[in-house]
Write a protein that holds these residues in place. Structure first.
Motif, PDB file in Angstrom:
ATOM      1  N   LYS A  96       0.832  -1.207   0.000  1.00 47.72           N
ATOM      2  CA  LYS A  96       0.000   0.000   0.000  1.00 47.72           C
ATOM      3  C   LYS A  96       0.869   1.260   0.000  1.00 47.72           C
ATOM      4  N   GLU A  97       1.982   1.220   0.732  1.00 51.52           N
ATOM      5  CA  GLU A  97       2.882   2.369   0.742  1.00 51.52           C
ATOM      6  C   GLU A  97       3.604   2.515  -0.591  1.00 51.52           C
ATOM      7  N   HIS A  98       4.062   1.394  -1.147  1.00 58.90           N
ATOM      8  CA  HIS A  98       4.812   1.425  -2.399  1.00 58.90           C
ATOM      9  C   HIS A  98       3.981   1.993  -3.544  1.00 58.90           C
ATOM     10  N   PHE A  99       2.714   1.562  -3.621  1.00 55.87           N
ATOM     11  CA  PHE A  99       1.845   2.002  -4.705  1.00 55.87           C
ATOM     12  C   PHE A  99       0.992   3.222  -4.331  1.00 55.87           C
ATOM     13  N   ALA A 116       5.466  -7.814  -6.217  1.00 59.91           N
ATOM     14  CA  ALA A 116       6.161  -6.733  -6.910  1.00 59.91           C
ATOM     15  C   ALA A 116       6.995  -5.903  -5.942  1.00 59.91           C
ATOM     16  N   VAL A 117       6.456  -5.674  -4.756  1.00 61.15           N
ATOM     17  CA  VAL A 117       7.194  -4.895  -3.756  1.00 61.15           C
ATOM     18  C   VAL A 117       8.408  -5.666  -3.268  1.00 61.15           C
ATOM     19  N   ARG A 118       8.217  -6.943  -3.022  1.00 62.42           N
ATOM     20  CA  ARG A 118       9.338  -7.769  -2.549  1.00 62.42           C
ATOM     21  C   ARG A 118      10.478  -7.798  -3.555  1.00 62.42           C
ATOM     22  N   LEU A 119      10.131  -7.750  -4.847  1.00 64.25           N
ATOM     23  CA  LEU A 119      11.144  -7.837  -5.891  1.00 64.25           C
ATOM     24  C   LEU A 119      11.557  -6.463  -6.416  1.00 64.25           C
ATOM     25  N   HIS A 120      11.061  -5.415  -5.765  1.00 69.88           N
ATOM     26  CA  HIS A 120      11.401  -4.041  -6.134  1.00 69.88           C
ATOM     27  C   HIS A 120      11.007  -3.729  -7.578  1.00 69.88           C
ATOM     28  N   GLU A 121       9.880  -4.268  -8.009  1.00 71.27           N
ATOM     29  CA  GLU A 121       9.366  -3.971  -9.339  1.00 71.27           C
ATOM     30  C   GLU A 121       8.440  -2.764  -9.255  1.00 71.27           C
ATOM     31  N   ALA A 122       8.535  -1.891 -10.247  1.00 72.56           N
ATOM     32  CA  ALA A 122       7.722  -0.671 -10.233  1.00 72.56           C
ATOM     33  C   ALA A 122       6.265  -0.970 -10.543  1.00 72.56           C
ATOM     34  N   LYS A 123       6.025  -1.986 -11.392  1.00 74.36           N
ATOM     35  CA  LYS A 123       4.660  -2.316 -11.790  1.00 74.36           C
ATOM     36  C   LYS A 123       4.464  -3.834 -11.797  1.00 74.36           C
ATOM     37  N   VAL A 124       3.199  -4.232 -11.796  1.00 72.16           N
ATOM     38  CA  VAL A 124       2.847  -5.643 -11.910  1.00 72.16           C
ATOM     39  C   VAL A 124       2.855  -6.018 -13.383  1.00 72.16           C
ATOM     40  N   THR A 125       3.652  -7.009 -13.739  1.00 73.22           N
ATOM     41  CA  THR A 125       3.755  -7.480 -15.119  1.00 73.22           C
ATOM     42  C   THR A 125       3.126  -8.865 -15.236  1.00 73.22           C
ATOM     43  N   ALA A 126       3.033  -9.347 -16.466  1.00 75.88           N
ATOM     44  CA  ALA A 126       2.514 -10.697 -16.690  1.00 75.88           C
ATOM     45  C   ALA A 126       3.373 -11.729 -15.976  1.00 75.88           C
ATOM     46  N   GLU A 127       4.685 -11.524 -16.001  1.00 77.86           N
ATOM     47  CA  GLU A 127       5.583 -12.481 -15.348  1.00 77.86           C
ATOM     48  C   GLU A 127       5.349 -12.520 -13.837  1.00 77.86           C
ATOM     49  N   LEU A 128       5.085 -11.369 -13.248  1.00 80.80           N
ATOM     50  CA  LEU A 128       4.835 -11.338 -11.803  1.00 80.80           C
ATOM     51  C   LEU A 128       3.531 -12.032 -11.448  1.00 80.80           C
TER      52      LEU A 128
END
Length: 422
Positions: free
Chosen positions: A126-129, A400-412
């Motif tokens: 929630k904080e990240h996004f 996504a947060v755990r992996l430091h990804e900026a957005k949710v992708t198909a792979e995630l």
């Protein structure tokens, strides 16, 4: 088993380095281009990073050089670059999954319901996004919160028309399809519009379709619920005949005062056949041409089996009851997610890559073998219902947060399921 486990703990070092440098696969794709100047697609990068599959239309050495240049520009050191494209063992719990448009499960439909496991957004997500609240938990506060596709809008209107004008309606859907939400929406609509409708809801706690599993809901119980709802000060009489007469008198008096009455039975798939048969007699109570009771039955797909036109035991009810099935979201997945985040004033495209929506839909499909003996065929069944989408999206955002990804992708989306052990 040991060989399978070892296979699941190997991946390209490049994937680890991308995580360490906070570079998403979509960002990597945007920074690369083919020899002709065209951009590299996200799917191409995903196949490279996740499965060590290099594009045949590009020079591998040139592509490796471009990737290394990008990593150095983003803060990589020699340790990062060393053996960058080699496969390595890792203890990470999150692994890339194979792209599969339709998961296969020939054993049973129920075993695939692991996808419905409850997931809630954690504080870090929630904080990240930058979310003011969780858009999927306790989010139903008004009728504006209800997502309305054309299918859901039709079911909603059918429910309201039955409550207002009478009839017998069965709303059937899988677990998490939104049945309870539509029932709550009806109550909100009645209050907001001040419709003179009395809603009668018999208690269903512990109700089963036989007395071995639990307690059955009998016609006598429905009669008592109607009496108590119309006049809480009146005590239902003991004998069935006296109680039925008492109920009829109260309904007549209430109808003469201008009120209408609808009996809503949730978990109606647990009703025994004898109770379903008795509903016809309730439904036939009238004051002149005016029906005194309308019925809305809400249940899972077993209710449709009980109300089958091929079931002679309930043929008189089936002839009077409209049956509507709640359909999966399928092509409405992106619109649904957009609606959920719009309700909390957040742009959903700031959280999701476009590729994620197709993958959400794909991952909530299953191939099921149906039929008997040699006459069998595979059917693709969608489990793309609101609750399943909520849980899958929440899990992917947490990952996504755990992996430091900026957005949710198909792979995630795929990896979040494997992270859950699905």
């Amino acid at each position: 088993m040991q060989q399978a486990q070892q296979k699941n703990t190997v991946r390209m070092k490049l994937k680890t380095v991308l995580w360490q440098l906070n570079i998403s696969q979509s960002q990597l794709a945007a920074a690369l281009e083919k020899d002709n100047g065209e951009p590299v697609s996200q799917s191409t990068v995903a196949q490279l990073v996740n499965h060590n599959q290099w594009p045949k239309t590009m020079d591998r050495q040139a592509l490796e050089r471009k990737i290394k240049e990008l990593l150095f520009a983003r803060g990589a050191n020699d340790d990062h670059i060393r053996d960058l494209f080699e496969m390595e063992e890792t203890d990470a719990a999150v692994l890339a999954g194979r792209a599969a448009s339709v998961p296969s499960n020939a054993n049973s439909k129920e075993s695939y319901y692991m996808l419905l496991r409850k997931n809630t957004l954690n504080r870090q997500a929630k904080e990240h996004f930058r979310l003011p609240c969780d858009p999927f938990t306790d989010e139903m506060q008004s009728e504006q919160d209800v997502f309305l596709s054309d299918d859901i809008r039709y079911v909603r209107q059918a429910i309201r028309q039955t409550a207002k004008h009478g009839g017998m309606l069965a709303v059937v859907g899988e677990s998490g399809a939104g049945k309870s939400t539509l029932r709550q929406d009806l109550t909100e609509w009645i209050i907001a519009t001040r419709e003179p409708i009395t809603v009668i809801e018999p208690y269903i706690l512990g109700v089963e379709d036989d007395n071995v599993k639990g307690k059955t809901l009998k016609a006598l119980d429905i009669t008592g619920a109607i009496i108590r709802c119309i006049d809480p000060s009146v005590k239902p009489r003991r004998s069935q005949e006296d109680r039925s007469r008492q109920m009829h008198e109260l309904l007549l008096a209430s109808a003469q005062a201008g009120r209408r009455h609808v009996v809503i039975i949730e978990e109606a798939h647990s009703l025994p056949i004898t109770t379903l048969k008795h509903l016809k007699r309730f439904y036939e109570l009238q004051a002149g041409f005016k029906k005194l009771l309308a019925f809305i039955l809400v249940g899972q797909t077993e209710l449709a089996d009980k109300l089958s036109e091929y079931n002679p035991a309930v043929r008189e009810v089936v002839q009077r009851c409209e049956l509507i099935r709640l359909k999966p979201l399928d092509n409405q997945v992106e619109a649904y997610i957009k609606h959920k985040f719009a309700r909390i004033d957040v742009d959903y495209l700031s959280i999701f890559e476009p590729s994620a929506f197709d993958e959400i839909r794909n991952r909530l499909r299953m191939s099921l073998s149906v039929g008997r003996g040699k006459v069998r065929e595979n059917q693709v069944i969608s489990l793309c219902y609101p609750l399943a989408v909520n849980n899958l999206v929440s899990g992917a955002m947490n990952l996504a947060v755990r992996l430091h990804e900026a957005k949710v992708t198909a792979e995630l989306v795929v990896e979040s399921l494997r992270d859950e052990g699905v």
